[in-house]
Design an enzyme around this catalytic site. Structure first.
Site, mmCIF file in Angstrom:
data_model
loop_
_atom_site.group_PDB
_atom_site.id
_atom_site.type_symbol
_atom_site.label_atom_id
_atom_site.label_comp_id
_atom_site.label_asym_id
_atom_site.label_seq_id
_atom_site.Cartn_x
_atom_site.Cartn_y
_atom_site.Cartn_z
ATOM 1 N N GLY A 70 -29.578 -15.337 15.814
ATOM 2 C CA GLY A 70 -28.300 -16.336 15.972
ATOM 3 C C GLY A 70 -27.096 -15.617 15.895
ATOM 4 O O GLY A 70 -27.036 -14.446 15.812
ATOM 5 N N CYS A 71 -25.938 -16.447 16.014
ATOM 6 C CA CYS A 71 -24.613 -15.866 16.201
ATOM 7 C C CYS A 71 -24.048 -15.573 14.980
ATOM 8 O O CYS A 71 -23.683 -14.321 14.960
ATOM 9 C CB CYS A 71 -23.816 -17.149 16.930
ATOM 10 S SG CYS A 71 -23.901 -18.730 16.038
ATOM 11 N N TYR A 72 -24.451 -16.430 14.131
ATOM 12 C CA TYR A 72 -23.763 -15.823 12.673
ATOM 13 C C TYR A 72 -24.452 -14.730 12.181
ATOM 14 O O TYR A 72 -24.036 -13.709 11.593
ATOM 15 C CB TYR A 72 -23.797 -17.097 11.714
ATOM 16 C CG TYR A 72 -22.910 -18.101 11.707
ATOM 17 C CD1 TYR A 72 -21.463 -18.024 11.719
ATOM 18 C CD2 TYR A 72 -22.977 -19.478 11.806
ATOM 19 C CE1 TYR A 72 -20.326 -19.006 11.629
ATOM 20 C CE2 TYR A 72 -22.389 -20.470 12.049
ATOM 21 C CZ TYR A 72 -20.788 -20.213 11.789
ATOM 22 O OH TYR A 72 -19.975 -21.385 11.766
ATOM 23 N N THR A 73 -25.838 -14.780 12.407
ATOM 24 C CA THR A 73 -26.699 -13.731 11.801
ATOM 25 C C THR A 73 -26.199 -12.293 12.478
ATOM 26 O O THR A 73 -26.260 -11.227 11.889
ATOM 27 C CB THR A 73 -28.096 -14.111 12.078
ATOM 28 O OG1 THR A 73 -28.150 -14.382 13.364
ATOM 29 C CG2 THR A 73 -28.460 -15.493 11.175
ATOM 30 N N ALA B 129 -23.515 -11.463 13.910
ATOM 31 C CA ALA B 129 -22.354 -10.967 13.230
ATOM 32 C C ALA B 129 -22.424 -10.273 11.776
ATOM 33 O O ALA B 129 -21.902 -9.571 11.401
ATOM 34 C CB ALA B 129 -21.108 -12.032 13.386
#
Lengths: 346, 346, 346, 346
Positions: free
Chosen positions: C149-152, C154
């Protein structure tokens, strides 16, 4: 206290009426309506209104008779086509109507029917056009005020002095206008989706925007001859504000001083019009949140054109602010009563 | 009428004081100063103030004695280090001082000297810390008010109830704060250049921002034990607004209801604090242009932490608005006098 | 040439895959699908793709068998819950699957079921977690890749080196993350409406965002002990970009050099990770449009915490870019093949 | 490989040249200069260039001879007035010059001197005007290319087909153009300060912007008669992008099909011009980061005007991209070589 009803309170014009009226010393909001969110507290819809409208619930149009009996003025913030039904229904009630949509803006309802593509069902309405600075004498005694549109307010205020003074070629007018996204309303659509419009800019409604005939109606009246314009709207990736850049050919022999004088003659004493002067460049942020219209103008000796630039907050002077200004006129108050919000800059 | 002077009027806090005071019913701006633009009319510097401050010219600090003799209160909107000289100079004058910089915010001037890296030259000042909701009893009689900082206001208001009620581990606090660009001031620098910051977001001042000791000073006082925090500021690509996300470990046995009660006990009657409640998510735009602080909080049973979120307008509750609130306290007015601006949304 | 299918091509991750693959020297898009706009040319949906995908029409999932037979890899850009049905259906086809949703990211499907509140219907899938830098050895031979995922992405990239090196207290982690609005997708909702989010900033999903268990799964694996975190997402009023600010207590005796070394050990040779160094402050705009992850870190001797800051473009390294990177791994290409887009700054 | 030098590399056009050339298969940057930051590594100035220009240092103009001897082409990204000195100095060197400023854009240097208010010191330069689509035959053999300006590229590309086909009244042209803030450069000034321009929009340079004579020069050439225009620039609160709205009176009898044909005749085979068609509304975000110019046009039978709308990225097609396109022409490469960046949307 003027008792106020707001029909269609969950749109941005309704919200903005509530913001302005929250501090109006002579008026108070008694009723607000929404068909889609009847029964909901308005602070659930607009959290920024906490501490001003705590506990106030949205009513339905089904309560219209009750509202009309218990208010002195009803603002209508609905899409065009709805206000004329309400206006007809309230003919016998002792309540003023200020419509923020297009239904009551045209002298000739055939023009409305052509541009809005809908039958006008209240043709004998006693309505006046609600551009306060130019029509206050008529507004004073009106039953129904057709509040001027956002683009039209910016554009007419810019060009009216020149049209009235007969300084411009009325067939040469080009109006290139730019509006913040709140002008597109709160309804969901891809073209108003954040990620689509952020860091973006676009044009729309070229040659066919509905504010065109409204501008032409007013300028034709002031010029005393048929005015036909190109009006072109654009969408700015900001929340609020309209900047209208208006081009016209100056008639032979017209001087810069003639132009200056035309603006001074019309607006020197107007509270809400700030004449920045010849060579000035208005900015939308300098009127943000306020009822001001800032004006600057430029003469181009190379081309013989005058360029007039106006800036307003589309939700205030272009909608709710002017509506309150019109209410003040109707009820004999000072026009600036409750409209002293200083522009929110920066 | 309270006669007001504003020293350093061309910065954003000075401008914002003018915006707010333009409509204050009990105060009026008599003097404004700027060393870089002495003699200029303020409307040339801030065009949005037309119609409110037409013709008003910027004075110089050289006129300070005259200003002090003819005003009741002087707001100082200068970079840190300047106010203490002015405060010292005006000790014998019968004028109140509200400093919006850091000079008068610390009980222990050694803390100031360490974090601001400058000698404090007015150590015996009779100054109080100007966070209105928590120190109004002291502010009432103050000669000098060290108006609380923007980040600090947002952060202390969020955590103070929990610190005071002894609900959190005072060594566990992490404050992750985000501010709009007006917090960086009007001075030109690449990091505030439009094209650099638009569509951008960044972090700065990690572990060493000057608002850290100010937060620790207040929370230590409320908790009754040493508080040390990580405070981390970020820059939002917007004009106004601070959102502060505050994390702390709940002490063993503390319940969600204990947390709710702590907020209610402290703030239920506060006009400018809007308790959105447990589970609520504040937004900076819902307080834009107003003096409100919106609060929401969350309990995480998985980690045992509480997360408190606060939103303010950094130029209003975080600067000029709170300064006027403090002025109202000092002069015995209702705290909300002249501070009824409804948030400008959308 | 790798023949590519994109299922769910009209969302932002699908669009972004098309943008990147348009110039990929070893892959070409053969099929794209959309159930809501089947038959439409993609350039009607995304006008910016003119000259790259002229005439290409959207197919339907009903054509899945045909697509699977004529492609080497299928990217799935659908909301969670759909990919597992497709994955099951394609078990017998000789085609790789890279899912950009959450269905295939968890070792323990019970975790998925709990956080996503839906039954997992493909529990025996041969899927691997698609965080390229950390799992490339597994990805190489995978049939199905559950793209991180995106947040993950980062957050894990920021903390993994410290977790792996055993430098931090695994119970002390707080991740405060901020994402641009494209992360909320192209689906219309009031919270993604331009006028609502412009000049705004807010928090959401506090304590319950679905990327939380994904972060915990990876960090637990690297640390070799249970990791539990507070992950708090926020919405930035920009199009693209995630900045993740990660806090953790350093274990006793850990030095700044230990921290530096942990990052260098893990990432010195990584093409897509740019180590800005200790004291550095990443910015989202500096990675915009690229597959980079920029990292900076800070030690606070006062509190004993380390603060790691990461910046990625959520649609690239956080979605489509990493998916192409994973495709490159699966097909034995250089990882950076087709991913050389320089960040678009300013 | 074409060896490239960039003089004035720290401005936005210099940066953008580096971004584009980083992936150009036939060119490589050998020298970059800056007088204010000589000796600094470019990645300290533009962090987004990490991994592409690591270790590359800025040289000084004092090294010009060395640069000229070791490069095949020099791009000049300096304010107007500087390039002509460099051009003169390099007359005897076997190096091509592509100037992104105004010095070499005018056939008649008297026009330059009048509008730029500076003496032209290289009047006998063998320079050609660098609008690639219209002048590629001349550019092919040029020693010096005066790369077309940003506004001018957008405006000329929009109107040239109509001027060339003789469809419009050449005295009736009004060009209302809007540019993102990167067009104002990286130099610090209040009007480019984030907080001033965010959520703002303004007009400037009315009747006197320097791109006016450049537009007139080209349109006069294509029309075969004197063209005089009103060109009015505005500043958009975005980073990149120009949208130009161009109005002209159609000559008597001209049909919509005539207009359509004029555009098709000129541009049907142009790679970088995307004809969206009659009635289409270009958007700046759909060309962001790319070398495309999107065109749409509208006929208004009520007023007899045609409205042509163009959108470009001011830093790409309006500056660095077109400069690389010109380089490709000069060196006999395919014009699109290294310019295949897909627009970064959303």
């Amino acid at each position: 206290m003027i008792r106020v009803g707001i029909v269609g309170a969950t749109g941005y014009t309704g919200e903005e009426l509530m913001r302005i009226l929250a501090n109006h010393p002579e008026a108070e909001v008694r009723y607000i309506t929404s068909e889609s969110q009847t029964g909901t507290e308005i602070t659930k819809v607009y959290g920024h209104l906490h501490k001003y409208y705590d506990g106030v619930q949205l009513k339905s149009l089904q309560d219209l008779a009750e509202i009309a009996e218990n208010t002195d003025v009803i603002f209508i913030g609905l899409p065009h086509g709805h206000a004329m039904a309400i206006g007809k229904q309230l003919e016998s009630y002792d309540v003023k109507i200020i419509d923020l949509g297009g239904d009551y803006r045209f002298y000739d309802t055939a023009v409305y029917e052509k541009w809005y593509n809908v039958e006008h069902t209240h043709k004998d309405a006693k309505a006046v056009y609600g551009l306060a600075e130019w029509y206050r004498d008529r507004i004073r005694d009106a039953k129904i005020v057709g509040n001027a549109g956002c683009y039209t307010t910016a554009s007419i205020l810019a060009l009216a002095p020149l049209a009235k003074a007969g300084l411009i070629d009325t067939k040469s007018i080009v109006i290139d206008a730019k509006s913040g996204m709140s002008g597109a309303g709160r309804g969901l659509k891809l073209s108003s989706h954040f990620t689509e419009m952020y860091d973006n800019f676009t044009i729309y409604g070229v040659t066919n925007h509905r504010h065109t005939p409204e501008i032409e109606q007013a300028l034709t009246e002031f010029a005393g001859e048929d005015v036909i314009v190109n009006f072109t709207p654009h969408l700015l990736p900001i929340s609020r504000g309209i900047l209208s850049t208006c081009y016209a050919d100056l008639k032979e022999g017209v001087t810069a001083e003639d132009v200056d004088k035309a603006f001074a003659d019309c607006y020197a004493d107007e509270h809400f019009i700030r004449l920045l002067g010849r060579g000035a460049c208005p900015m939308v942020k300098k009127v943000r949140g306020s009822n001001f219209c800032d004006l600057g103008w430029h003469i181009d000796p190379r081309t013989g054109r005058v360029i007039v630039v106006s800036a307003i907050d589309n939700l205030v002077k272009g909608a709710a602010g002017q509506a309150v200004q019109n209410m003040n006129i109707v009820f004999g108050l000072d026009e600036s009563c409750g409209l002293q919000q200083v522009p929110l800059y920066p």
